[in-house]
Design an enzyme around this catalytic site. Sequence first.
Site, PDB file in Angstrom:
ATOM      1  N   THR A   1       0.835  -1.198   0.000  1.00 23.56           N
ATOM      2  CA  THR A   1       0.000   0.000   0.000  1.00 23.56           C
ATOM      3  C   THR A   1       0.869   1.247   0.000  1.00 23.56           C
ATOM      4  O   THR A   1       1.985   1.244   0.518  1.00 23.56           O
ATOM      5  CB  THR A   1      -0.944   0.052   1.224  1.00 23.56           C
ATOM      6  OG1 THR A   1      -0.169   0.006   2.425  1.00 23.56           O
ATOM      7  CG2 THR A   1      -1.943  -1.084   1.199  1.00 23.56           C
TER       8      THR A   1
ATOM      9  N   ASN B   1       0.622   4.804   1.530  1.00 23.62           N
ATOM     10  CA  ASN B   1      -0.138   5.579   2.512  1.00 23.62           C
ATOM     11  C   ASN B   1       0.160   7.061   2.329  1.00 23.62           C
ATOM     12  O   ASN B   1       1.308   7.441   2.090  1.00 23.62           O
ATOM     13  CB  ASN B   1       0.240   5.164   3.934  1.00 23.62           C
ATOM     14  CG  ASN B   1      -0.160   3.730   4.241  1.00 23.62           C
ATOM     15  OD1 ASN B   1      -0.499   2.968   3.351  1.00 23.62           O
ATOM     16  ND2 ASN B   1      -0.116   3.366   5.498  1.00 23.62           N
TER      17      ASN B   1
ATOM     18  N   GLU C   1      -4.922   4.225   3.120  1.00 22.14           N
ATOM     19  CA  GLU C   1      -4.030   3.187   2.601  1.00 22.14           C
ATOM     20  C   GLU C   1      -4.478   2.828   1.186  1.00 22.14           C
ATOM     21  O   GLU C   1      -5.588   2.338   0.988  1.00 22.14           O
ATOM     22  CB  GLU C   1      -4.060   1.962   3.507  1.00 22.14           C
ATOM     23  CG  GLU C   1      -3.668   2.279   4.953  1.00 22.14           C
ATOM     24  CD  GLU C   1      -3.791   1.076   5.868  1.00 22.14           C
ATOM     25  OE1 GLU C   1      -3.238   0.014   5.530  1.00 22.14           O
ATOM     26  OE2 GLU C   1      -4.453   1.203   6.906  1.00 22.14           O
TER      27      GLU C   1
END
Length: 198
Positions: A44, A46, A101
Amino acid sequence: MRPDGPRDPVTGPDSGPEPPFPIKLSGPVIKGFGRGSKELGIPTANIPPDGLSDYPDLQVGVYYGVVALDPSRFTSETTILPAVLSIGYNPFYKNTTRSVEIHIMPPLSSPSPTANGEAGQVKFNKLPDFYGTKLNLLILGYIRPEYDYVSLEALVEDIRIDCEVARQSLQRKAYVSYLSGQDCSEAVQEQRKWLTSF
């Protein structure tokens, strides 16, 4: 707890995003909780949740949209990419801080790495690390609320389905123009311009 039963394959109106969408968020890619890649196998990107203050009524949950990364820091053959993202606290991990995320998916023209749902066979899209790179995100639709899960495997399977729902939702004519730039309205052209402005 996640409800039983099959999931809808697409979400959002076929005619295109409706208010409050599209929602614009941007920021540098920051280090998250360190679980996406390590524990879940789902990388992910972020970004700080600061921009969410402009959308106080936005509920926690899973969304889909499109992203662009600053080309001076990250090079890709495709400028704008599809994405699925979580905004919230991730009840499975009992987070106390809200996070954004983003899982960046491959272009829709590429084979889906999450189409195969067999245990141990799911591969999520992975990009090189790009911490510090500015990311622009356009959220186009809502997929589902956050759930707590009985197991890590159940969480991963739901995220796999989220990716497929996002892909299929973005393949519709009113949404794919955000990615392709073809046959798009003036409003979509302006939003694409914002996405790629760094």
